[in-house]
Write an enzyme that holds these catalytic residues in place. Structure first.
Site, PDB file in Angstrom:
ATOM      1  N   HIS C  94       0.963  -1.192   0.094  1.00  0.00           N
ATOM      2  CA  HIS C  94      -0.163  -0.308  -0.057  1.00  0.00           C
ATOM      3  C   HIS C  94       0.783   1.621  -0.043  1.00  0.00           C
ATOM      4  CE1 HIS C  94      -2.841   3.590   0.864  1.00  0.00           C
ATOM      5  NE2 HIS C  94      -2.802   2.907   2.045  1.00  0.00           N
ATOM      6  N   HIS C  96       0.185   5.866  -1.522  1.00  0.00           N
ATOM      7  CA  HIS C  96       0.402   7.053  -1.713  1.00  0.00           C
ATOM      8  C   HIS C  96       0.319   7.187  -2.970  1.00  0.00           C
ATOM      9  CE1 HIS C  96      -2.666   7.983   1.626  1.00  0.00           C
ATOM     10  NE2 HIS C  96      -2.364   6.906   1.562  1.00  0.00           N
ATOM     11  N   ASP C 119       1.343  -5.120 -20.386  1.00  0.00           N
ATOM     12  CA  ASP C 119       1.915  -5.839 -19.945  1.00  0.00           C
ATOM     13  C   ASP C 119       2.069  -6.613 -18.706  1.00  0.00           C
ATOM     14  OD1 ASP C 119       3.641  -6.110 -22.597  1.00  0.00           O
ATOM     15  OD2 ASP C 119       5.433  -4.559 -21.745  1.00  0.00           O
ATOM     16  N   HIS C 170      -9.328   7.351  -2.030  1.00  0.00           N
ATOM     17  CA  HIS C 170      -7.993   6.630  -1.100  1.00  0.00           C
ATOM     18  C   HIS C 170      -6.793   7.073  -1.631  1.00  0.00           C
ATOM     19  CE1 HIS C 170      -6.618   4.369   2.434  1.00  0.00           C
ATOM     20  NE2 HIS C 170      -5.698   4.911   2.218  1.00  0.00           N
ATOM     21  N   TYR C 227       7.949 -13.926 -23.331  1.00  0.00           N
ATOM     22  CA  TYR C 227       8.859 -13.146 -22.435  1.00  0.00           C
ATOM     23  C   TYR C 227      10.076 -13.239 -21.780  1.00  0.00           C
ATOM     24  CZ  TYR C 227      10.570  -8.013 -20.803  1.00  0.00           C
ATOM     25  OH  TYR C 227      11.110  -7.241 -20.655  1.00  0.00           O
TER      26      TYR C 227
END
Lengths: 230, 230, 230, 230
Positions: C94, C96, C119, C170, C227
Site C-alpha cells: 500500500h 500513496h 504487460d 484514497h 518474454y
C-alpha cells in the site's frame, strides 16, 4: 568473435537507465554488423545492473541465435525488419519512455513544435496505424516493424532524416548510425515529446514554421551543416 | 591573456547541467570583457563533462576568433547583438530548458503570475515575433538577436529589469551582470515558466496584481531594496 | 522463528523509498506465510531509514500480534482481508504514490491505454466504490479490503491477472507472489497511471485495442508466454 | 545563549533543499522560544550550503535583532504576526515550492481531494484574499501575516488542524510544533498540491467525502488517534 560489438551494445543498453528512459527491463538496444550479417541485441527480461557483455545475444537476419546462451529480446523481429528496410541505419533502440509513449498511446504523431525537435527530427515523428487483429495474433513483432516501414513508405519519409517512430497503442523506436547514436535520438524524442504535450496544453494550435524546421535541421545535418566541430 | 575570463565562463557553463537546464550540449554561456572588446563563449557541440578552460573560445565583436582552437557556439552572433544593444549586461545564457521552451513553442509571453516571477522579472517575459523567411535563411543567428532587441524597443522594456526573453518557436535567452548571474536568471525563468503552465491549467485567467509586481521587484532591486545582506 | 520472512519484508519495504513511491512513512509492504498462518508487516509510522529487521511485526490472520514490540501498520486489517479472499497472492503493498493516487482521488479506473499497462494489468485497474458512512466509522481498514474484494467479485476480475486496485478517495494497493513482486507491480501501476493522465490530456478518447491487450498480457503471463528467460 | 535553538533552526532550514522545496534562497524556517519571547530565523538571502549556526538571527517579537550579525529574513514580520496570533505553534516555514505556489498564484484553496491530504490538513488549505494596494505598499510582510490570520478567523479554522495557508499571488506558509514539524507539513502541502492539480485535470468535480476527511484526520490526530507508536 563479436566481442567488440557486444561490448558496444552492452554500453549502449546501459545508457538507457542512465538517461532515465527505462523502468525495470523495458527497453533494448541492438546494433548490426552488416558485413557479417548479424545483429547484437539485449537478452530478454534481464536487469540492466546484472547484465554482462556475454549476455548480449548475436542473431542472424532470420532471427537464429549465432552466439549467446540467453533468449534475445522478444522484440528482435522488429529490429530485424527495420535493419532490412533501412539500409543506412546501424543501431536501434526500443523503450517505453514515458513522454514518447504518451503520444503512441494517443495514436498521434509527435508534432514538430520548435527548434529542439527540428535539430533532430525533420518533421512530425510519425505514429503508425494500429495493427490489425491478424497482424497482432500472428508474427506480432515482425508486423510491428512492417507497420513502421509502411508509414515511412506511404509518407515518403527518409529514415535518416527521421530517426524514429511511435507505434499506435505501444511505444517508440529510434535508430541511428550505431547503438549509442540511437540512444541519443531516444533521449531527444523523449524530451521533445514532453515539450509537445505541455506546449499543446497552453496552445492547442502551436506548430513550427516550415522554414525554421528546414533551417535548424540543416544547421546540424547534411553538407551545409555548421553546428559543432568538423 | 583571457585565462580568468575563460575560467569564469567554463564554470558558468558547467552550472547548466548542474541545474538541469540542458540535455546533451543544448546550451551555452558567454561573458563579455567590454574593455578589451571580446567575448568568451562555449565551443560548439562540445559535451560539458569533457570541456576544459582552454576549449572556451574568445571572439571579438565582429565574431572573429581571437583565441582558441575550436569553433565558437553556433549562437555566437545572437550573443554579440545582445551585448551591442544592451550595454549594461555582462553575461548571456541560451538553453532549451523544458518549461521556458514550452512557452517559446507556444509563441506566448511567460505571464507574470506571482511573486516568484516578480522577484526577478518585472512583467511578462516577452516572446518575440516569428522571424521572417528571409531572416531565417540569411544571418539567422544575428537576426535572432535582432528580434529580441526589436521586442524590447517596441515594448519599451528595460533589459536590466527584464533579464531574458523567449524566441517564438525556439527557446529562451537570459542575461545578467556576468555569466553566473545569467545562469541564475535562466534557472528562475525555467521555474516560473513551469509554475505558469500549471497555474494556467487550474486558472486560465490568473494574473499578478500590478502593485504586487512592483512591490516584489523593488524589494530585491534598486535603491529601496531590502532583501539580502548589504 | 520468522527471521527470514522479516528480512524479506524489510527489504521489500526499503524498495518503496528507493523507487520513489513514498513520502515519509506513507506506505507498507507485507508478506504472508500461509503454512503458519501469519503475516509479516511494516510497523506503523516508523521511518524507512531507521527500520530494522526486528521492527517488522508478525500478526496472525485475526490481527493479533505474534512477534514484535511495535504496533503493526494501521492498514493491517486491509492486508488480512485481501490475503483471505485472494488465496494465490503472497505479498501486498500500500502506498500513496502520486500518480496512482490521482486516479483514486478522481474515483476513476486507471484506463488501459497501451502495452506498458497490458504487460502487467489485464484491463483497467479498478477503482472501488466510495465506502459508506458506516463502513468508514466502523472497521474502516477491514472495510477498505472488503470493497476491493467486492469490486473484483462484481466485475469477475481475477486478482492474479489484475494485481492491484485503487480505493476511491484514497490510494492504491498492489499485490504479487511475494512482497518484492508486489512492489514491482506498485512501480508499474505508478508509471502507467502517470502515462494515462498525460495521454488523456492529449486524447480524451484514447483506449487500447482489446486484441493488443490480450497479446501483450499473454506474451508475459501464462502457458504461452515467451518474454524473458525460462 | 540561544545556541540550541539556532542549531535546531539551522537543521530545519537545511531540510528545505533536502526535500526539494527551495530554489536558491527562496525559503526560510523560524522557531519561537515563547519563554524568552524570541524567534530564531534564517538570515536574508544567504545560500543554504554556506549557512552556519551563527548566521541564524535571533529577533524579539517587535522584530528587533537580539543576536546575530546578519539581517533576518525579509519575511520576519509575517512570522511574528503568526506567532502572536496562533499561540500553540512553535515553528514556521515559508517557501515558494512549485505546486503549492501554483494554487497560490491561481488564488484558490488547495482542495481536500483524498486521504493523503486528510491525514494532515483538516479541510481545504485556505488561500487568503489579495492584499489591498495600501497593505502592499505599507508594512507588506506584516500584512501578509494579518491576511492569513483574517482568513482563519473569518472561516473559524483552527490553526492546529490546518497547519498552513497560501497567500493569493504569492506562496505557502506552513507551521507546526517546531521548525522541523513545520517543514514536514510543507513537504506534505507540496505533495497534496501536486496531486490536486493533476486530479482536477482528470476530474474537475473531485472532492473528498466529509466522513473520510474526518476519519483520516482523526486517525492521526487527537485523543482517538491510532496511527504510529505511542
Amino acid at each position: 568473435m563479436y566481442q567488440e560489438l557486444k561490448q558496444r551494445v552492452l554500453a549502449a543498453n546501459l545508457q538507457l537507465p542512465k538517461y532515465g528512459l527505462v523502468t525495470f527491463t523495458w527497453g533494448n538496444v541492438s546494433e548490426i554488423d552488416r558485413e557479417n550479417g548479424v545483429i547484437a541485441i539485449k537478452p530478454s527480461g534481464v536487469e540492466y545492473d546484472v547484465m554482462s557483455e556475454n549476455d548480449i545475444v548475436i542473431v542472424d537476419l532470420e532471427g537464429n541465435r549465432v552466439e549467446g546462451d540467453l533468449n534475445p529480446s522478444s522484440d528482435t523481429a522488429t529490429h530485424i525488419e527495420l535493419y532490412k528496410a533501412f539500409p543506412n541505419i546501424g543501431g536501434i533502440v526500443h523503450t517505453h519512455s514515458r513522454n514518447a509513449t504518451i503520444w503512441a498511446q494517443a495514436g498521434k504523431d509527435i508534432p514538430a513544435l520548435g527548434t529542439t525537435h527540428a535539430d533532430y527530427f525533420y518533421g512530425d515523428v510519425p505514429c503508425t496505424r494500429q495493427l490489425t487483429h491478424d497482424e497482432i495474433t500472428t508474427d506480432y513483432e515482425k508486423n510491428t516493424g512492417l507497420v513502421i516501414i509502411e508509414e515511412f513508405t506511404k509518407r515518403h519519409i527518409d529514415p535518416q532524416a527521421m530517426p524514429g517512430a511511435i507505434i499506435a497503442g505501444h511505444a517508440p523506436f529510434t535508430w541511428g548510425k550505431d547503438g549509442s547514436d540511437a540512444v541519443h535520438n531516444a533521449v531527444v524524442m523523449e524530451e521533445v515529446a514532453a515539450m509537445a504535450t505541455a506546449t499543446r496544453s497552453i496552445s492547442p494550435e502551436a506548430a513550427i514554421q516550415p522554414e525554421l524546421l528546414d533551417k535548424h535541421y540543416n544547421r546540424k545535418h547534411g553538407k551545409d551543416s555548421y553546428y559543432g566541430q568538423k
